[in-house]
Write a protein that holds these residues in place. Sequence first.
Motif, PDB file in Angstrom:
ATOM      1  N   VAL A 265      -1.254   8.018   3.307  1.00  0.00           N
ATOM      2  CA  VAL A 265      -0.456   8.759   2.322  1.00  0.00           C
ATOM      3  C   VAL A 265      -0.719  10.262   2.435  1.00  0.00           C
ATOM      4  O   VAL A 265       0.211  11.081   2.448  1.00  0.00           O
TER       5      VAL A 265
ATOM      6  N   TYR B  86      10.011  15.939  -5.584  1.00  0.00           N
ATOM      7  CA  TYR B  86       9.779  14.498  -5.727  1.00  0.00           C
ATOM      8  C   TYR B  86      10.591  13.679  -4.732  1.00  0.00           C
ATOM      9  O   TYR B  86      10.090  12.695  -4.173  1.00  0.00           O
ATOM     10  N   LYS B  87      11.839  14.063  -4.510  1.00  0.00           N
ATOM     11  CA  LYS B  87      12.662  13.288  -3.579  1.00  0.00           C
ATOM     12  C   LYS B  87      12.102  13.343  -2.166  1.00  0.00           C
ATOM     13  O   LYS B  87      12.068  12.335  -1.458  1.00  0.00           O
TER      14      LYS B  87
ATOM     15  N   ILE C  43       8.959  13.933  -1.376  1.00  0.00           N
ATOM     16  CA  ILE C  43       7.698  13.182  -1.365  1.00  0.00           C
ATOM     17  C   ILE C  43       7.969  11.689  -1.283  1.00  0.00           C
ATOM     18  O   ILE C  43       7.311  10.948  -0.532  1.00  0.00           O
ATOM     19  N   ASP C  44       8.972  11.227  -2.040  1.00  0.00           N
ATOM     20  CA  ASP C  44       9.310   9.802  -2.018  1.00  0.00           C
ATOM     21  C   ASP C  44       9.835   9.381  -0.642  1.00  0.00           C
ATOM     22  O   ASP C  44       9.535   8.294  -0.156  1.00  0.00           O
ATOM     23  N   LYS C  45      10.595  10.266  -0.017  1.00  0.00           N
ATOM     24  CA  LYS C  45      11.141   9.944   1.305  1.00  0.00           C
ATOM     25  C   LYS C  45      10.036   9.853   2.349  1.00  0.00           C
ATOM     26  O   LYS C  45      10.064   8.991   3.235  1.00  0.00           O
ATOM     27  N   ARG C  46       9.041  10.737   2.237  1.00  0.00           N
ATOM     28  CA  ARG C  46       7.976  10.760   3.234  1.00  0.00           C
ATOM     29  C   ARG C  46       6.910   9.693   2.993  1.00  0.00           C
ATOM     30  O   ARG C  46       6.461   9.044   3.937  1.00  0.00           O
TER      31      ARG C  46
ATOM     32  N   GLY D 275       6.806   7.443  -0.021  1.00  0.00           N
ATOM     33  CA  GLY D 275       7.044   6.454  -1.072  1.00  0.00           C
ATOM     34  C   GLY D 275       6.620   5.051  -0.683  1.00  0.00           C
ATOM     35  O   GLY D 275       5.913   4.359  -1.442  1.00  0.00           O
ATOM     36  N   ASP D 276       7.011   4.574   0.505  1.00  0.00           N
ATOM     37  CA  ASP D 276       6.654   3.217   0.941  1.00  0.00           C
ATOM     38  C   ASP D 276       5.151   3.071   1.127  1.00  0.00           C
ATOM     39  O   ASP D 276       4.573   2.017   0.810  1.00  0.00           O
TER      40      ASP D 276
ATOM     41  N   VAL E 187       2.831   4.694  -0.507  1.00  0.00           N
ATOM     42  CA  VAL E 187       2.199   4.642  -1.830  1.00  0.00           C
ATOM     43  C   VAL E 187       2.312   3.239  -2.411  1.00  0.00           C
ATOM     44  O   VAL E 187       1.365   2.715  -3.027  1.00  0.00           O
ATOM     45  N   LEU E 188       3.475   2.594  -2.223  1.00  0.00           N
ATOM     46  CA  LEU E 188       3.632   1.219  -2.699  1.00  0.00           C
ATOM     47  C   LEU E 188       2.686   0.282  -1.969  1.00  0.00           C
ATOM     48  O   LEU E 188       2.102  -0.637  -2.578  1.00  0.00           O
TER      49      LEU E 188
END
Length: 653
Positions: A491, A540-541, A543-546, A548-549, A551-552
Amino acid sequence: MAEDNKWKPPGDEEDEEDGEIDETAYKTAKDAVLFVIEVSQSMLTPPPSTDAKKADTDSPTSAALKCAYALMQQRIISNPNDMMGVLLYGTEKSKFNDEDESSGNLAYPHCYLLTDLDIPAAEDVKALKNLVEDEDEFSKLVVPSDERVAMANVLFCANQIFTTKAPNFSSRRLFIVTNDDDPHADDKAAKSSATVRAKDLYDLGCLIELFPISRPGQEFDKWKFYDDIIYNQLPTDPEAPAPISGATKPSSTGDGISLLTSLLSNINSKAVARRALISNLPFELGPGFRISVKGYIIIKRQEPKRSCYVYLGGEKAQIAKGVTTQLAEDSARNVQKVEIKKAYKFGGSQIFFSPEEISQLRNFGDPIIRIIGFKPMSMLPFWANLKPPTFIYPSEEDVVGSTRVFSALWQKLLSSQKIGIVWFIARKNAAPVLAALYPGSEHTSPETNAQTMPPGLWLIPIPYADDIRQNPETTHLIRAPEPLIDHMRTVIQQLQLPKARYDHSKYPNPALQWHYRILQAMALEEDLPERAEDKTVPKYKQIDKRAGDYVLDWGRELESQHQRWMKEGNAGGSLAVVGGKRRATEDGAGPVKKAKVDVEEMDDAEMKRHFEKGIVKKLTVAVLKAWLTGKGMDGRGKKDELVERIELYFETK
C-alpha cells in the motif's frame, strides 16, 4: 519575517534575553524591482499549437506581464514597503513620467513606463490586471516599433528611474525579459555604450537579472551580448574555485512545460531579495584565520503579517499608535523606567542585579562562528534537526577573499562527506550554541531547472540531552505478523509522492492563502470568493485508483490474522504479549515467572554502529553492563551512566 512590536514606544526596548536567534532583528531592507520587458514581433508571436496538455497559449511578452502581475499581487500584501515597476521597450508608443509623444522631445524613445517604480497600490494592480486580461487593450498598447531600440538608452532609463524613485534602497534589481540574445549584432559602438551603462548601474548598487527566452529551434546564447552586461558576483581572486551559484537557465517551450510556468518559476526563485538575519559575522576557521559571512532565514513558517493596527471607531479608519505605561500594583501610579530593578528569587529571598551585572552574566563573548572539529555526516541523525537552521553565505564587505575560502571549505566538506562542529554566538548577549556546519548542495526544479535551494553552509543547532524526548518503554506490545506488514508495504509503495520527494511550494497553507485572498478581494474591489482552495486535501479518487484494492486486501488479511490470534487462546480479555516478558495464564492466576536466560553478548562492531546512529540508549541495561564488563570497565550504575561510559569510550578511541 517576524512582526515587529508596534505597541512598544521608542527607547522602551527590553534587554534581549539569551536563547535562540531573535527573528525580530531580521533586517527589513527595502527592495525595488523594475521589470524591463521587450516588445518585438517575435516576443508577441504566440507559440505554435500542440497536443500537449500544458501547451503554451501566451506570447512571451504576455507571459512576462502575467508574471509581473503575479509578483505584484504577492508584494502588495507580503512586502508592503517594497517597490515595483514595469518598463516596456521596443514599443511604438513612448512614455516616461510626464513625457509623452505629444511633447516632441523624448528622452527615451520607444520606452513605455507602464507602471512607475513605487509601492504597489490597488489601482496599479487593477490596471495591470486589465492589460493582461483584455486582449483589445493589450493589442492597442503593446505594438512593436519598426526602429531598433538602443539597449544603452533602456539601461540609462532604468538608471534614472532607480535614482529618482528609490535612491536610498539597499536592494535595487532590474529584471530583463527578452528573447533577443544579440540586439546589437552589427553595431560595436552601441554594444560598448550598453556595457558602459550597465557598469553605471552596478556602480549605483543595482543588480541586473536576466530571464532569457529561447526561440523555437534557437537556444538563447548569452555569450553574444549579455555576458558583458550581466556581472556575475564572483570572488576577485583569479585562483578562486568555481562560483557556488549558477545563472538563470533560458525558458523555452516544449515537453509540456508552458512558458508562463517556466518564467514564474525562474522569477519566483529570485523574487525575494536577500535580507540578512546576521550581517558580517566573523567565521573563525583557525587561530588568527577569519573570514566574514552573513546569515539568512531560507525556510520559515508562513504566517499573516500585520504591518500596523487600525482604529475603526471613528468616522474613518485611522492607524493607531500604541503607548505603554507601567503602573504600581498598590497605588496605581506611573512607574518610571529608572525605578525598575530586576531580581531573581533564591531561597525565599530576592537577589537584585544591576543592568551592568546582568549584562556581564549573559556575556559569553563577541558574536562568532568558530570551528572546533569535524565529524562524519553519518553522525548527524535526521532527528537532530529540532530547531530552525541558519543558512550562511560569504561576505566580502569586511574581509576580502571570504568567498574563495568559503567556497573551498564548502567543496571540501561536500566531497569528504564531513560536517563541522562549531561554537556559535549569533549576537551580543546571546547564549552560545553548539551547531553542526552542514554543506548543502544546490537544488533545482526538475521541470524548469530553476534554483529552489542555493548551495552553501547550514548551521544546525545540535540538541542537548534534555531536548530529546525518550520513547516510553513498551512492555505490552502486540506486533503485527509478517504477512500483514507485507500487505501494508505494498500500500505504501503505491502512495509515493511524485519522484519520491516532497515539494512544499505545491502545498500552500490554506488558511494563510484564504486570508490573503480576502485581503486581495477587498483591496481590488473584487467579488469575495465562495471557498478557499485547499491543496492539502488528499486526492481520494486517485488514492482509491492506485491503492484501493491493496487496502481491501490488507483489511482481509487483518481480519484473518485477528481470528487466528483469537483462536490461540487470547479471547475473553486475555493478554498475549508478542516479544514481551510475560503471558497471562488461561485461568487468570497471574503471570508465569520468567526463567532466567543468559544475556546475549554484543561485539564491538555492532556496539559501534549503535553509537554512530545514536541509539545506544535503546539497548537494555543487561547488554550495556555485559559489554562494559567485557572491556574491563565499571559496569555499575544507572543506565544513563552506562551509556555515557560507552559513548566516551568510542569518542576517545
